[in-house]
Design an enzyme around this catalytic site. Structure first.
Site, PDB file in Angstrom:
ATOM      1  N   LYS A 124     -14.176  -8.489  42.099  1.00 26.62           N
ATOM      2  CA  LYS A 124     -12.924  -8.457  42.867  1.00 26.62           C
ATOM      3  C   LYS A 124     -13.174  -8.894  44.323  1.00 26.62           C
ATOM      4  O   LYS A 124     -14.282  -9.243  44.679  1.00 26.62           O
ATOM      5  CB  LYS A 124     -12.302  -7.060  42.780  1.00 26.62           C
ATOM      6  CG  LYS A 124     -12.075  -6.583  41.322  1.00 26.62           C
ATOM      7  CD  LYS A 124     -10.892  -7.270  40.661  1.00 26.62           C
ATOM      8  CE  LYS A 124     -10.830  -7.155  39.140  1.00 26.62           C
ATOM      9  NZ  LYS A 124     -10.623  -5.824  38.600  1.00 26.62           N
TER      10      LYS A 124
HETATM   11  C1  PLP Z   1     -10.375  -4.812  37.474  1.00 28.54           C
HETATM   12  C2  PLP Z   1      -9.026  -4.392  37.036  1.00 28.54           C
HETATM   13  C3  PLP Z   1      -8.657  -3.053  36.828  1.00 28.54           C
HETATM   14  C4  PLP Z   1      -9.625  -1.912  36.784  1.00 28.54           C
HETATM   15  O1  PLP Z   1     -10.499  -1.815  37.798  1.00 28.54           O
HETATM   16  P1  PLP Z   1     -11.920  -1.089  37.613  1.00 28.54           P
HETATM   17  O2  PLP Z   1     -12.356  -0.903  39.027  1.00 28.54           O
HETATM   18  O3  PLP Z   1     -12.784  -2.029  36.855  1.00 28.54           O
HETATM   19  O4  PLP Z   1     -11.696   0.189  36.901  1.00 28.54           O
HETATM   20  C5  PLP Z   1      -7.337  -2.760  36.554  1.00 28.54           C
HETATM   21  N1  PLP Z   1      -6.421  -3.732  36.437  1.00 28.54           N
HETATM   22  C6  PLP Z   1      -6.734  -5.024  36.573  1.00 28.54           C
HETATM   23  C7  PLP Z   1      -5.655  -6.044  36.436  1.00 28.54           C
HETATM   24  C8  PLP Z   1      -8.053  -5.401  36.851  1.00 28.54           C
HETATM   25  O5  PLP Z   1      -8.352  -6.697  36.970  1.00 28.54           O
END
Ligand code: PLP
Length: 397
Positions: free
Chosen positions: A196
């Site tokens: 991210k």
């Molecule tokens: C990455 C992601 C999540 C969850 O995040 P984590 O930190 O991996 O638990 C939720 N929704 C979307 C759309 C994502 O891309």
């Protein structure tokens, strides 16, 4: 002369695999983590407080609550929204399973509304069709980092007394009608997974402007325990606290918060790089008839977490699977985001039928995610463009 794809015995565009996403950690990030390791607090100390304040400030929200990961952020938001057994919550099928799983954690029922053909975000008209007297909330997902139709969604929510929880795991720094995503609905969640925009290893955040929701989020993060004197039923002394709800240990550590703070100072630079790379891809692929791109809007700026191409497979001699394999063989780390959530066996088992959201299923069957992360070099970008052109040209009808 035909430029033979590696999958057909040609020479790959790259020697080493380029991942689809990756963190960018520098020496100063490492030093801020080391600083915490030498300090008095490893968790729930001053770094968490600072990270929350600076994050809230960056996205333009009143409050931010740091949690263990983005999924915990969704769960906490679902709790704070009061989602419970029997409640229906509308979300997009084109997302990571966590966007819908958080509804199940609270005993609610996920309801999937189809995406728009143009920008691949949830369709407000489809939301309206799925409303019932059990609907409690809407979880729009800003897919790839492009803000969904928030004004329309907030309006539907207002008219029907629903809570809006934005899944902005892709959208840190995205802008909707002049405002940064993070303070535009009841709650917004973010993820700090390494792929991210900024990372804390694992980590997440919920932002809100609402004081009541803020306190519920804080409680949920730490077992459902409250220490706020005025919200306690009794006062037995200074040590006294009450567990008034069932919460979890969803806390982020100070070690992680320090990394988050350091990463947050770079978020604008990271975003700029993501936008540059996306602009180069758009320029390179706009004229290729075998490729369709996500439609952007003049009134919003994507945060470009993902770059997705949709293949017009009718114009190709092979399907998505072969194109995907061919790009992999060129050492381009392609991916597919996402399998429509309701097509997963677990969701099928809950009674969600195939064919539920035709636009989502069509997109899924023809999409490929290309590498996009700030640390990519201009040569990496060139390699991706070259590999895509090579493979598409070869398999052109
Ligand atoms: C990455 C992601 C999540 C969850 O995040 P984590 O930190 O991996 O638990 C939720 N929704 C979307 C759309 C994502 O891309």
């Amino acid at each position: 002369m035909v430029n033979l794809p590696a999958v057909e015995g040609g020479i790959p565009v790259r020697r080493e695999m380029l991942p689809y996403g990756q963190q960018w950690i520098d020496e100063d990030d490492i030093q801020s983590v080391v600083g915490v390791l030498k300090s008095d607090f490893l968790t729930t100390g001053p770094q968490i407080d600072k990270f929350e304040k600076e994050f809230a400030n960056y996205v333009g929200a009143r409050y931010a609550v740091a949690v263990a990961n983005g999924t915990a952020a969704l769960h906490a938001a679902a709790f704070a929204a009061g989602i419970g057994p029997g409640d229906e919550v509308i979300t997009s099928p084109i997302t990571f399973a966590a966007s819908a799983n958080c509804i199940l954690y609270q005993g609610g029922k996920p309801v999937f509304a189809d995406i728009k053909e143009s920008d691949w975000n949830i369709n407000p008209d489809a939301i309206k069709v799925k409303l019932s007297n059990r609907t409690k909330a809407i979880i729009p997902v800003h897919y790839t980092g492009l803000p969904a139709d928030l004004d329309e969604i907030n309006e539907i929510a207002r008219k029907n007394s629903l809570t809006v929880i934005e899944d902005a795991a892709h959208a840190l720094g995205a802008v909707y009608r002049g405002q940064t995503i993070g303070g535009l609905s009841h709650m917004t969640i973010f993820s700090f997974h390494p792929v991210k925009h900024i990372t804390t290893g694992e980590g997440g955040m919920v932002t809100t402007d609402d004081t009541g929701l803020y306190h519920r989020l804080l409680e949920f993060r730490s077992h459902g325990i409250s220490r706020e004197r005025k919200s306690l039923l009794r006062d037995e002394g200074d040590w006294y606290y009450e567990m008034q709800n069932l919460g979890y240990n969803y806390r982020l550590t100070d070690i992680q918060a320090a990394l988050g703070l350091s990463q947050l100072t770079k978020v604008d630079r990271f975003l700029q790089r993501r936008r540059e790379i996306a602009a180069r891809y758009i320029e390179a692929f706009s004229d290729i008839p075998e490729i369709s791109l996500q439609v952007n809007h003049d009134d919003r700026e994507s945060a470009w977490h993902l770059f997705v191409i949709k293949l017009n497979t009718g114009c190709l001699r092979v399907g998505r699977r072969q194109v995907f394999e061919a790009l992999k063989a060129e050492n381009i780390g392609v991916n597919v985001h996402y399998i429509p959530v309701y097509l997963h066996p677990y969701y099928k088992g809950l009674g969600h039928p195939g064919g539920l959201c035709p636009r989502a299923e069509e997109l899924y069957s023809e999409m490929i995610t290309l590498p996009l992360f700030p640390k990519m070099t201009p040569q990496d970008e060139t390699d991706v463009i070259e590999a895509v052109s090579k493979v598409i040209t070869y398999y052109r009808r």
